[in-house]
Write a protein that holds these residues in place. Structure first.
Motif, short mmCIF file in Angstrom:
data_model
loop_
_atom_site.label_atom_id
_atom_site.label_comp_id
_atom_site.label_asym_id
_atom_site.label_seq_id
_atom_site.Cartn_x
_atom_site.Cartn_y
_atom_site.Cartn_z
N LEU A 142 0.82 -1.21 0.00
CA LEU A 142 0.00 0.00 0.00
C LEU A 142 0.86 1.26 0.00
N LYS A 143 1.95 1.23 0.74
CA LYS A 143 2.84 2.40 0.81
C LYS A 143 3.44 2.69 -0.56
N TYR A 144 3.91 1.64 -1.25
CA TYR A 144 4.50 1.85 -2.56
C TYR A 144 3.45 2.32 -3.56
N LEU A 145 2.27 1.75 -3.49
CA LEU A 145 1.20 2.11 -4.40
C LEU A 145 0.81 3.59 -4.23
N SER A 146 0.84 4.08 -3.00
CA SER A 146 0.46 5.48 -2.75
C SER A 146 1.45 6.48 -3.34
N LYS A 147 2.66 6.05 -3.64
CA LYS A 147 3.68 6.94 -4.18
C LYS A 147 3.61 7.09 -5.70
N LEU A 148 2.79 6.28 -6.35
CA LEU A 148 2.73 6.28 -7.81
C LEU A 148 1.72 7.30 -8.33
N ASP A 149 1.83 7.63 -9.62
CA ASP A 149 0.87 8.54 -10.23
C ASP A 149 -0.44 7.81 -10.52
N ARG A 150 -1.52 8.57 -10.71
CA ARG A 150 -2.85 7.99 -10.86
C ARG A 150 -3.00 6.98 -12.00
N PRO A 151 -2.49 7.28 -13.21
CA PRO A 151 -2.67 6.29 -14.29
C PRO A 151 -1.97 4.97 -13.98
N THR A 152 -0.80 5.02 -13.36
CA THR A 152 -0.08 3.79 -13.02
C THR A 152 -0.82 3.02 -11.94
N GLN A 202 -4.01 3.02 -11.42
CA GLN A 202 -5.19 2.42 -12.06
C GLN A 202 -4.82 1.17 -12.85
N ARG A 203 -3.69 1.21 -13.58
CA ARG A 203 -3.27 0.02 -14.35
C ARG A 203 -2.92 -1.13 -13.41
N ILE A 204 -2.25 -0.83 -12.30
CA ILE A 204 -1.89 -1.88 -11.35
C ILE A 204 -3.14 -2.45 -10.70
N ILE A 225 -4.51 -6.30 -10.68
CA ILE A 225 -4.82 -7.02 -9.44
C ILE A 225 -6.23 -7.60 -9.49
N VAL A 226 -7.17 -6.88 -10.07
CA VAL A 226 -8.54 -7.39 -10.21
C VAL A 226 -8.55 -8.63 -11.09
N GLN A 227 -7.71 -8.67 -12.12
CA GLN A 227 -7.63 -9.85 -12.97
C GLN A 227 -7.11 -11.06 -12.21
N LEU A 228 -6.33 -10.83 -11.15
CA LEU A 228 -5.83 -11.94 -10.34
C LEU A 228 -6.97 -12.63 -9.60
N GLY A 262 3.80 -4.48 -17.11
CA GLY A 262 4.76 -3.52 -17.67
C GLY A 262 6.10 -3.65 -16.98
N ASP A 263 6.61 -2.54 -16.45
CA ASP A 263 7.89 -2.55 -15.74
C ASP A 263 7.73 -2.94 -14.28
N TYR A 264 6.51 -3.13 -13.82
CA TYR A 264 6.26 -3.44 -12.42
C TYR A 264 5.98 -4.93 -12.22
N ARG A 265 6.26 -5.39 -11.01
CA ARG A 265 5.96 -6.77 -10.63
C ARG A 265 5.08 -6.72 -9.38
N ILE A 266 4.08 -7.58 -9.37
CA ILE A 266 3.19 -7.71 -8.23
C ILE A 266 3.44 -9.09 -7.65
N LEU A 267 3.98 -9.15 -6.45
CA LEU A 267 4.22 -10.42 -5.78
C LEU A 267 3.04 -10.70 -4.87
N PHE A 268 2.44 -11.88 -5.03
CA PHE A 268 1.24 -12.19 -4.26
C PHE A 268 1.20 -13.65 -3.87
N GLU A 269 0.35 -13.92 -2.89
CA GLU A 269 0.17 -15.28 -2.37
C GLU A 269 -1.31 -15.62 -2.48
#
Length: 83
Positions: A10-20, A22-24, A28-31, A55-62
């Motif tokens: 959540l902390k990292y997500l809050s630092k990003l711009d709005r379009p990014t 939204q894409r992330i 995550i919804v597709q997961l 894209g250039d980002y990775r989402i690590l999840f369990e």
């Protein structure tokens, strides 16, 4: 499936711009679909932990199949995600 986030994600997500953000969030919804959609691979040496490429980002999840929950562990650029 329910989706939960760690404080780190959540902390990292809050630092990003709005379009990014939204894409992330769309990735995550597709997961949460059955089966999960997207470019997903299991992490070697880790049990039940996967990575989704967005894209250039990775989402690590369990995925916890017993509770039907997805825990987003980390969101980071490719070079930092696996450290």
């Amino acid at each position: 499936m329910r989706i939960n986030y760690t404080k780190q994600a959540l902390k990292y997500l809050s630092k990003l711009d709005r379009p990014t953000i939204q894409r992330i969030k769309n990735a995550i919804v597709q997961l949460s679909h059955e089966p999960p959609e997207g470019d997903i691979k299991p992490l070697k040496g880790q049990e039940n932990i996967y990575r989704a490429r967005m894209g250039d980002y990775r989402i690590l999840f369990e995925i916890d199949a017993d509770t039907g929950m997805i825990m987003i562990r980390k969101i980071a650029p490719r070079g930092e995600a696996y450290k």
